[in-house]
Design a protein around this motif. Structure first.
Motif, mmCIF file in Angstrom:
data_model
loop_
_atom_site.group_PDB
_atom_site.id
_atom_site.type_symbol
_atom_site.label_atom_id
_atom_site.label_comp_id
_atom_site.label_asym_id
_atom_site.label_seq_id
_atom_site.Cartn_x
_atom_site.Cartn_y
_atom_site.Cartn_z
ATOM 1 N N ALA A 126 -72.345 -25.743 -29.037
ATOM 2 C CA ALA A 126 -71.035 -25.394 -29.888
ATOM 3 C C ALA A 126 -69.810 -24.951 -29.024
ATOM 4 N N VAL A 127 -70.303 -23.863 -27.931
ATOM 5 C CA VAL A 127 -69.166 -23.324 -27.094
ATOM 6 C C VAL A 127 -68.650 -24.484 -26.144
ATOM 7 N N LEU A 128 -69.459 -25.440 -25.827
ATOM 8 C CA LEU A 128 -68.990 -26.309 -24.774
ATOM 9 C C LEU A 128 -68.147 -27.211 -25.485
ATOM 10 N N VAL A 129 -68.394 -27.638 -26.986
ATOM 11 C CA VAL A 129 -67.526 -28.486 -27.622
ATOM 12 C C VAL A 129 -65.988 -27.715 -27.748
ATOM 13 N N ASP A 130 -66.278 -26.446 -28.092
ATOM 14 C CA ASP A 130 -64.836 -25.565 -28.385
ATOM 15 C C ASP A 130 -64.231 -25.859 -26.976
ATOM 16 N N GLU A 131 -64.574 -25.519 -25.709
ATOM 17 C CA GLU A 131 -64.055 -25.497 -24.473
ATOM 18 C C GLU A 131 -63.481 -26.893 -24.287
ATOM 19 N N ARG A 195 -64.270 -45.404 -32.284
ATOM 20 C CA ARG A 195 -63.713 -44.036 -31.958
ATOM 21 C C ARG A 195 -64.733 -42.780 -31.633
ATOM 22 N N ARG A 196 -65.902 -42.689 -32.473
ATOM 23 C CA ARG A 196 -66.694 -41.804 -32.162
ATOM 24 C C ARG A 196 -67.536 -41.965 -30.911
ATOM 25 N N MET A 197 -67.818 -43.174 -30.343
ATOM 26 C CA MET A 197 -68.189 -43.499 -29.121
ATOM 27 C C MET A 197 -67.191 -42.798 -28.118
ATOM 28 N N ALA A 198 -66.034 -43.420 -28.322
ATOM 29 C CA ALA A 198 -64.956 -42.939 -27.214
ATOM 30 C C ALA A 198 -64.909 -41.169 -27.089
ATOM 31 N N SER A 199 -65.086 -40.758 -28.094
ATOM 32 C CA SER A 199 -65.151 -39.136 -28.248
ATOM 33 C C SER A 199 -66.263 -38.834 -27.381
ATOM 34 N N LEU A 200 -67.434 -39.136 -27.568
ATOM 35 C CA LEU A 200 -68.604 -38.800 -26.798
ATOM 36 C C LEU A 200 -68.506 -39.198 -25.452
ATOM 37 N N ARG A 201 -67.772 -40.212 -25.076
ATOM 38 C CA ARG A 201 -67.679 -40.609 -23.596
ATOM 39 C C ARG A 201 -66.707 -39.428 -22.783
ATOM 40 N N SER A 202 -65.723 -39.018 -23.612
ATOM 41 C CA SER A 202 -64.877 -38.227 -23.058
ATOM 42 C C SER A 202 -65.444 -36.647 -22.993
ATOM 43 N N PHE A 203 -66.527 -36.516 -23.989
ATOM 44 C CA PHE A 203 -67.242 -35.312 -23.968
ATOM 45 C C PHE A 203 -68.079 -35.249 -22.820
ATOM 46 N N PHE A 204 -68.845 -36.281 -22.660
ATOM 47 C CA PHE A 204 -69.859 -36.179 -21.573
ATOM 48 C C PHE A 204 -69.166 -36.447 -20.132
ATOM 49 N N ALA A 205 -68.018 -37.218 -19.936
ATOM 50 C CA ALA A 205 -67.409 -37.223 -18.687
ATOM 51 C C ALA A 205 -66.725 -35.959 -18.416
ATOM 52 N N TYR A 206 -66.488 -35.239 -19.441
ATOM 53 C CA TYR A 206 -65.871 -33.594 -19.019
ATOM 54 C C TYR A 206 -67.350 -32.737 -18.533
ATOM 55 N N LEU A 207 -68.239 -32.812 -19.313
ATOM 56 C CA LEU A 207 -69.336 -32.005 -18.994
ATOM 57 C C LEU A 207 -69.889 -32.433 -17.457
ATOM 58 N N THR A 208 -69.817 -33.807 -17.223
ATOM 59 C CA THR A 208 -70.251 -34.323 -15.746
ATOM 60 C C THR A 208 -69.413 -33.646 -14.785
ATOM 61 N N GLU A 209 -68.035 -33.894 -14.822
ATOM 62 C CA GLU A 209 -66.951 -33.264 -14.026
ATOM 63 C C GLU A 209 -67.020 -31.985 -13.780
ATOM 64 N N ARG A 210 -67.616 -31.105 -14.678
ATOM 65 C CA ARG A 210 -67.621 -29.696 -14.648
ATOM 66 C C ARG A 210 -69.132 -29.269 -13.956
ATOM 67 N N GLY A 211 -70.022 -30.478 -13.758
ATOM 68 C CA GLY A 211 -71.458 -29.999 -13.326
ATOM 69 C C GLY A 211 -72.319 -29.293 -14.038
ATOM 70 N N ASP A 216 -74.356 -39.015 -17.085
ATOM 71 C CA ASP A 216 -73.377 -39.228 -18.347
ATOM 72 C C ASP A 216 -74.243 -40.254 -18.923
ATOM 73 N N PRO A 217 -75.036 -40.031 -20.157
ATOM 74 C CA PRO A 217 -75.802 -40.844 -21.033
ATOM 75 C C PRO A 217 -74.731 -41.961 -21.798
ATOM 76 N N ALA A 218 -73.593 -41.431 -21.968
ATOM 77 C CA ALA A 218 -72.655 -42.392 -22.783
ATOM 78 C C ALA A 218 -71.904 -43.310 -21.896
ATOM 79 N N ALA A 219 -72.023 -43.322 -20.444
ATOM 80 C CA ALA A 219 -71.357 -44.344 -19.713
ATOM 81 C C ALA A 219 -72.064 -45.863 -19.889
#
Length: 418
Positions: A126-131, A195-211, A216-219
């Motif tokens: 939840a903290v990661l989603v808020d960030e 649309r929901r898959m696009a949101s997940l792609r953006s979320f996991f791309a953000y997590l991957t970029e931050r290490g 990225d399982p959504a890629a």
């Protein structure tokens, strides 16, 4: 929050400094029970299976019961950041000023740090989603409506992972395929799933970029193919009736005439019209300044009819709605507040009901109509792109379908044998 790799909500697979894995209480009791047995056991195949005692490193003699049960290091060369993060994850979150070392003796019956026993564990996903949502709004410059849509998609995703028993951060692509399958079985539309898959792609791309995650399982997932559909365009007769429907004798009617005329005159989004301030209107030069997506501003010209209706509203009509609130917004509600996008949609549906038009039409249909009429009259695609505020020309092409009559005219004028 730090950018160290996320290792899930449990400590079963977490590494500790100096090598080894942190075991759960169940595995600890299992290791103690078998460590006392030193006699080799013969397996069914005749081979010998030995149970080794756990070797302790000198640097961990004072660790708690959990930390002392260290197995051999499975891989060499863990990064210093991951080792330091393991210590912090072992002790968990502490109040400000609490100095707890992992080498302090633990008084907790389960061998945990005392601060962990009394304080709740933070909900890391939840903290990661808020960030992530904050990143979209501040760094990417997404509009509040877009961030709200992402928040809805992520809340639905977190609810599904809790129901399905998956870690929201560490799940693999097979689990995401199960998420897709469940939405398909529930008969969600393809656009909703995409649309929901696009949101997940953006979320996991953000997590991957931050290490935070290694992969990225959504890629690797493909969104459902969306059917192509033409934008809705208001018919010419209905458009003329709609623009003249509001009464010109009341303050609200004068306001509605100005709003509808501006939507068709500029092709602006409804959120851009409702966000107008008095400083953004230049009646003398027949233009307005709007702020679009990504806080990008553009100047839109007005034709004489739109200027006249806007000038008529900014006079006594707006003063009658202001209610002495001193608002800088151009378009005000009956209570003197800035009109919202939803209020404009409701207003449009009311006037459509009066003229007998399709209630499915939205303010965005006037934007489609604006772009289509400009192209039918011979405007070039680049000009329409600038007026609509699109970054990519391919986005403008969605709005630039042309009617059959225009196709026939171009074919007749351009073909050598027509």
């Amino acid at each position: 929050m730090s950018t160290r790799p996320y290792r899930g909500p449990t400590c079963r697979h977490r590494r500790l400094p100096g090598g080894g894995r942190l075991r759960t209480a169940r595995s600890t009791r299992h290791a103690h029970r078998h460590a006392r047995t030193r006699t080799p056991h013969a397996t069914a195949h005749g081979s010998i299976r030995r149970t080794h005692r756990v070797r302790h490193r000198s640097g961990h003699r004072a660790l708690s019961a959990h930390a002392r049960e260290l197995g051999p290091r499975s891989t060499a060369g863990d990064s210093v950041t991951r080792q330091a993060g393991a210590i912090r994850r072992l002790c968990g979150s502490r109040p400000e000023g609490h100095a707890c070392s992992p080498c302090e003796p633990s008084t907790d019956p389960r061998g945990r740090c005392a601060s962990v026993s009394d304080s709740p564990t933070p909900d890391v996903p939840a903290v990661l989603v808020d960030e992530f949502l904050g990143f979209l709004g501040t760094t990417r410059g997404y509009s509040p409506n877009t961030v709200r849509a992402y928040a809805t998609d992520m809340r639905i995703y977190l609810d599904w992972t809790e129901r399905a028993g998956h870690d929201p951060i560490l799940l693999n692509h097979r689990a995401l395929r199960a998420y897709l399958a469940e939405m398909s079985e529930a008969r969600y539309s393809k656009r909703t799933i995409a649309r929901r898959m696009a949101s997940l792609r953006s979320f996991f791309a953000y997590l991957t970029e931050r290490g935070i995650v290694d992969s990225d399982p959504a890629a690797v997932l493909l969104s459902p193919r969306l059917p192509s559909r033409l934008p809705k365009v208001v018919a010419p007769d209905l458009l003329r009736a709609l623009l003249d429907t509001p009464e010109a004798t009341t303050d609200v009617g004068v306001r509605d005439r100005a709003i509808l005329e501006l939507l068709y005159a500029t092709g602006a989004r409804v959120s851009e019209i409702t966000a107008l301030d008095l400083a953004d209107v230049d009646i003398a030069h027949a233009q307005i300044k709007v702020t679009g997506k990504g806080d990008k501003q553009r100047i839109l010209p007005l034709y004489p009819v739109a200027v006249d209706r806007l000038r008529a509203y900014l006079g006594p009509a707006r003063e009658g709605l202001k209610a002495d609130r001193g608002s800088s917004a151009v378009f005000l509600s009956v209570r003197g507040n800035r009109m919202s996008s939803d209020a404009v949609r409701r207003m449009l549906k009311g006037h459509l009901d009066t003229v007998g038009g399709a209630l499915s039409l939205s303010p965005h249909a006037l934007r489609h109509t604006f772009a289509t009429h400009l192209l039918d009259a011979g405007a070039d695609l680049r000009t329409v792109q600038e007026l609509l505020g699109h970054v990519a020309l391919s986005t403008t092409q969605i709005y630039t379908h042309v009617g059959k009559r225009r196709l026939s005219e171009v074919h007749r004028d351009a073909h050598p044998r027509a």
